[in-house]
Scaffold this motif. Structure first.
Motif, PDB file in Angstrom:
ATOM      1  N   TYR A 238      -5.551   0.216 -11.045  1.00 27.98           N
ATOM      2  CA  TYR A 238      -6.926   0.453 -10.596  1.00 27.98           C
ATOM      3  C   TYR A 238      -7.334  -0.431  -9.421  1.00 27.98           C
ATOM      4  CZ  TYR A 238      -7.524   3.267 -14.814  1.00 27.98           C
ATOM      5  OH  TYR A 238      -7.390   4.222 -15.775  1.00 27.98           O
ATOM      6  N   ARG A 239      -6.841  -1.683  -9.405  1.00 32.33           N
ATOM      7  CA  ARG A 239      -7.270  -2.603  -8.363  1.00 32.33           C
ATOM      8  C   ARG A 239      -6.380  -2.562  -7.122  1.00 32.33           C
ATOM      9  NH1 ARG A 239     -10.676  -6.731  -9.850  1.00 32.33           N
ATOM     10  NH2 ARG A 239     -10.674  -7.120  -7.592  1.00 32.33           N
ATOM     11  N   VAL A 240      -5.184  -2.019  -7.246  1.00 31.90           N
ATOM     12  CA  VAL A 240      -4.266  -1.968  -6.102  1.00 31.90           C
ATOM     13  C   VAL A 240      -3.915  -0.531  -5.749  1.00 31.90           C
ATOM     14  CG1 VAL A 240      -2.028  -2.686  -5.200  1.00 31.90           C
ATOM     15  CG2 VAL A 240      -3.329  -4.244  -6.664  1.00 31.90           C
ATOM     16  N   MET A 241      -3.274   0.173  -6.692  1.00 33.94           N
ATOM     17  CA  MET A 241      -2.773   1.505  -6.374  1.00 33.94           C
ATOM     18  C   MET A 241      -3.900   2.498  -6.094  1.00 33.94           C
ATOM     19  SD  MET A 241       0.369   0.988  -6.287  1.00 33.94           S
ATOM     20  CE  MET A 241       0.854   2.669  -6.001  1.00 33.94           C
ATOM     21  N   LEU A 242      -4.970   2.450  -6.885  1.00 35.67           N
ATOM     22  CA  LEU A 242      -6.068   3.386  -6.673  1.00 35.67           C
ATOM     23  C   LEU A 242      -6.732   3.151  -5.313  1.00 35.67           C
ATOM     24  CD1 LEU A 242      -7.823   5.667  -7.774  1.00 35.67           C
ATOM     25  CD2 LEU A 242      -9.291   3.927  -8.842  1.00 35.67           C
ATOM     26  N   LEU A 243      -6.972   1.869  -4.991  1.00 34.37           N
ATOM     27  CA  LEU A 243      -7.592   1.567  -3.698  1.00 34.37           C
ATOM     28  C   LEU A 243      -6.654   1.920  -2.542  1.00 34.37           C
ATOM     29  CD1 LEU A 243      -9.319  -1.844  -4.507  1.00 34.37           C
ATOM     30  CD2 LEU A 243     -10.305   0.450  -4.547  1.00 34.37           C
ATOM     31  N   LEU A 244      -5.360   1.658  -2.741  1.00 33.39           N
ATOM     32  CA  LEU A 244      -4.397   2.040  -1.706  1.00 33.39           C
ATOM     33  C   LEU A 244      -4.371   3.556  -1.514  1.00 33.39           C
ATOM     34  CD1 LEU A 244      -2.114   1.243   0.250  1.00 33.39           C
ATOM     35  CD2 LEU A 244      -0.532   1.461  -1.690  1.00 33.39           C
ATOM     36  N   MET A 245      -4.513   4.274  -2.622  1.00 40.12           N
ATOM     37  CA  MET A 245      -4.533   5.727  -2.541  1.00 40.12           C
ATOM     38  C   MET A 245      -5.703   6.202  -1.665  1.00 40.12           C
ATOM     39  SD  MET A 245      -4.597   8.488  -5.687  1.00 40.12           S
ATOM     40  CE  MET A 245      -3.877   7.229  -6.719  1.00 40.12           C
ATOM     41  N   PHE A 246      -6.857   5.548  -1.803  1.00 42.12           N
ATOM     42  CA  PHE A 246      -8.004   5.915  -0.974  1.00 42.12           C
ATOM     43  C   PHE A 246      -7.721   5.650   0.505  1.00 42.12           C
ATOM     44  CE2 PHE A 246     -10.938   5.016  -4.797  1.00 42.12           C
ATOM     45  CZ  PHE A 246     -10.784   6.320  -5.246  1.00 42.12           C
ATOM     46  N   VAL A 247      -6.992   4.560   0.787  1.00 39.31           N
ATOM     47  CA  VAL A 247      -6.635   4.264   2.176  1.00 39.31           C
ATOM     48  C   VAL A 247      -5.713   5.342   2.732  1.00 39.31           C
ATOM     49  CG1 VAL A 247      -5.493   2.613   3.703  1.00 39.31           C
ATOM     50  CG2 VAL A 247      -6.949   1.781   1.843  1.00 39.31           C
ATOM     51  N   VAL A 248      -4.749   5.773   1.918  1.00 39.83           N
ATOM     52  CA  VAL A 248      -3.844   6.842   2.353  1.00 39.83           C
ATOM     53  C   VAL A 248      -4.623   8.139   2.569  1.00 39.83           C
ATOM     54  CG1 VAL A 248      -1.808   8.193   1.747  1.00 39.83           C
ATOM     55  CG2 VAL A 248      -1.895   5.764   1.162  1.00 39.83           C
ATOM     56  N   PHE A 249      -5.548   8.425   1.623  1.00 40.86           N
ATOM     57  CA  PHE A 249      -6.377   9.629   1.791  1.00 40.86           C
ATOM     58  C   PHE A 249      -7.168   9.560   3.103  1.00 40.86           C
ATOM     59  CE2 PHE A 249      -6.779  10.405  -3.088  1.00 40.86           C
ATOM     60  CZ  PHE A 249      -5.454  10.771  -3.113  1.00 40.86           C
ATOM     61  N   MET A 250      -7.625   8.348   3.427  1.00 45.11           N
ATOM     62  CA  MET A 250      -8.378   8.182   4.670  1.00 45.11           C
ATOM     63  C   MET A 250      -7.524   8.550   5.876  1.00 45.11           C
ATOM     64  SD  MET A 250     -10.348   4.781   6.109  1.00 45.11           S
ATOM     65  CE  MET A 250      -8.828   3.846   6.322  1.00 45.11           C
ATOM     66  N   SER A 251      -6.237   8.200   5.824  1.00 47.26           N
ATOM     67  CA  SER A 251      -5.360   8.550   6.942  1.00 47.26           C
ATOM     68  C   SER A 251      -5.152  10.053   7.049  1.00 47.26           C
ATOM     69  CB  SER A 251      -4.009   7.841   6.792  1.00 47.26           C
ATOM     70  OG  SER A 251      -3.249   8.407   5.731  1.00 47.26           O
ATOM     71  N   TRP A 252      -5.306  10.774   5.917  1.00 48.67           N
ATOM     72  CA  TRP A 252      -5.110  12.224   5.941  1.00 48.67           C
ATOM     73  C   TRP A 252      -6.290  12.964   6.571  1.00 48.67           C
ATOM     74  CZ3 TRP A 252      -3.115  12.713   0.196  1.00 48.67           C
ATOM     75  CH2 TRP A 252      -1.831  12.135   0.130  1.00 48.67           C
TER      76      TRP A 252
END
Length: 355
Positions: A238-252
């Motif tokens: 929740y504190r790393v992978m979920l936030l990283l996922m949002f960053v990746v989504f932002m790049s999309w």
């Protein structure tokens, strides 16, 4: 932190009270200390001679109570434990001294060492140098140890790792042929209430074995206590992978921006790249400098690589627009909206399964 220490103090206080009042001690020793100092005075006791001198090795029964398991430090490779260790052996020379409490220097005492590097402290100073004698010359020694012990655990599957944290005791080299340690599984257990966060402890095991000393070629008798635990990965999910996922989504978001705005696409991709690298550096502070990659490392690298690919895709669509092939650029963006999520989650799945 203060609440955790208070909970630990109350839990250990309860265990210590039960031990001193007789419940734990009754399980471990069943000794009634009812003799006077004069009745317990020893004469002509050869402390350097083994109880079974000439009749085989002396068996020392070992049982361990894990009063608390306070935590695991992945960076320093240490675990914080609170242990009650009991040694029991038979010395027929003390047959008439049941009910006595004697000094360790007055009787034969097994030399047993902890093989893990540690900062364990013996807390029961009154019991530190004393043994209790039961019926038939049965000798009991109990001590409480607390502190840090090296855990030697590997982190390939971090944060989905499971471990059997081992604490190993062994006889002294000079006693290799004269002392055999035996494991008492019935009297080895772990407290139901543990002050540890981020781990699920499933139980403890104790086993006897041998350890070869390479220089001398002798086998030392050993006792290995194993604390079985698996890490709770929720914090990292929740504190790393979920936030990283949002960053990746932002790049999309690049794939929904018109290809003619490639300057904006490149800027968004670069921002996502820098943010993901910052995530990687923050997680690195929680791990030791390893010679291999963990699952979390691989997942972060894969996510950063896909962000880099999204920047490359933006460059390609920008070049297509310059060459008056905007239709092809739009088609590539639409395909990327489907391909990139499959690559992200499919890659993460394979990383977890193959690591």
């Amino acid at each position: 932190m203060e609440l955790k220490r208070l909970m630990h103090f109350l839990a250990v206080l309860g265990l210590f009270w039960s031990a001193t009042s007789g419940s734990v001690l009754a399980q471990q020793a069943e000794v009634v200390l009812d003799k006077t100092e004069n009745e317990c005075r020893l004469f002509n006791m050869h402390t350097g001679v083994h109880p079974n001198n000439g009749n085989g090795p002396t068996k020392v029964d070992v049982s361990i109570i894990v009063a608390d398991f306070l935590g695991v430090n992945d960076v320093d490779q240490q675990m914080d434990v609170d242990l009650f260790v009991t040694y029991t052996w038979l010395d027929s020379r003390l047959d008439n001294y049941d009910g006595c409490r004697l000094g360790k220097t007055e009787v034969w005492f097994p030399r047993i060492a902890l093989l893990n590097s540690s900062n364990l402290r013996a807390l029961n100073q009154n019991a530190l140098n004393q043994v209790s004698v039961g019926e038939g010359g049965q000798v009991y020694y109990q001590q409480r140890y607390t502190g840090d012990v090296l855990s030697y655990h590997e982190l390939h599957r971090f944060p989905f790792d499971k471990h059997g944290f081992k604490i190993q005791f062994a006889t002294h080299l000079t006693d290799a042929a004269n002392v055999v340690l035996t494991a008492n599984a019935e009297k080895t257990w772990i407290s139901d209430k543990l002050n540890i966060e981020g781990w699920n402890v499933s139980g403890v095991e104790i086993a006897a074995g041998t350890s070869r000393v390479h220089k001398s070629g002798e086998d030392l008798s050993t006792i290995t206590l194993t604390i079985n635990a698996d890490r709770n990965p929720d914090y990292y999910l929740y504190r790393v992978m979920l936030l990283l996922m949002f960053v990746v989504f932002m790049s999309w978001v690049i794939f929904w921006i018109p290809p003619s705005r490639f300057e904006f696409q490149i800027g968004l991709g670069a921002t996502s790249m820098l943010t993901s690298i910052a995530f990687n550096l923050s997680v690195a502070n929680d791990l030791p400098e390893l010679g291999y990659l963990t699952i979390l490392d691989k997942a972060l690298i894969w996510a950063i690589f896909l962000i880099f690919l999204s920047i490359v895709e933006a460059l390609v669509t920008g070049l297509l627009v310059i060459k008056d092939r905007e239709t092809s650029a739009v088609t590539l963006d639409r395909a990327s909206r489907l391909v990139f999520p499959i690559l992200l989650f499919g890659g993460w799945y394979l990383i977890v399964q193959l690591s």
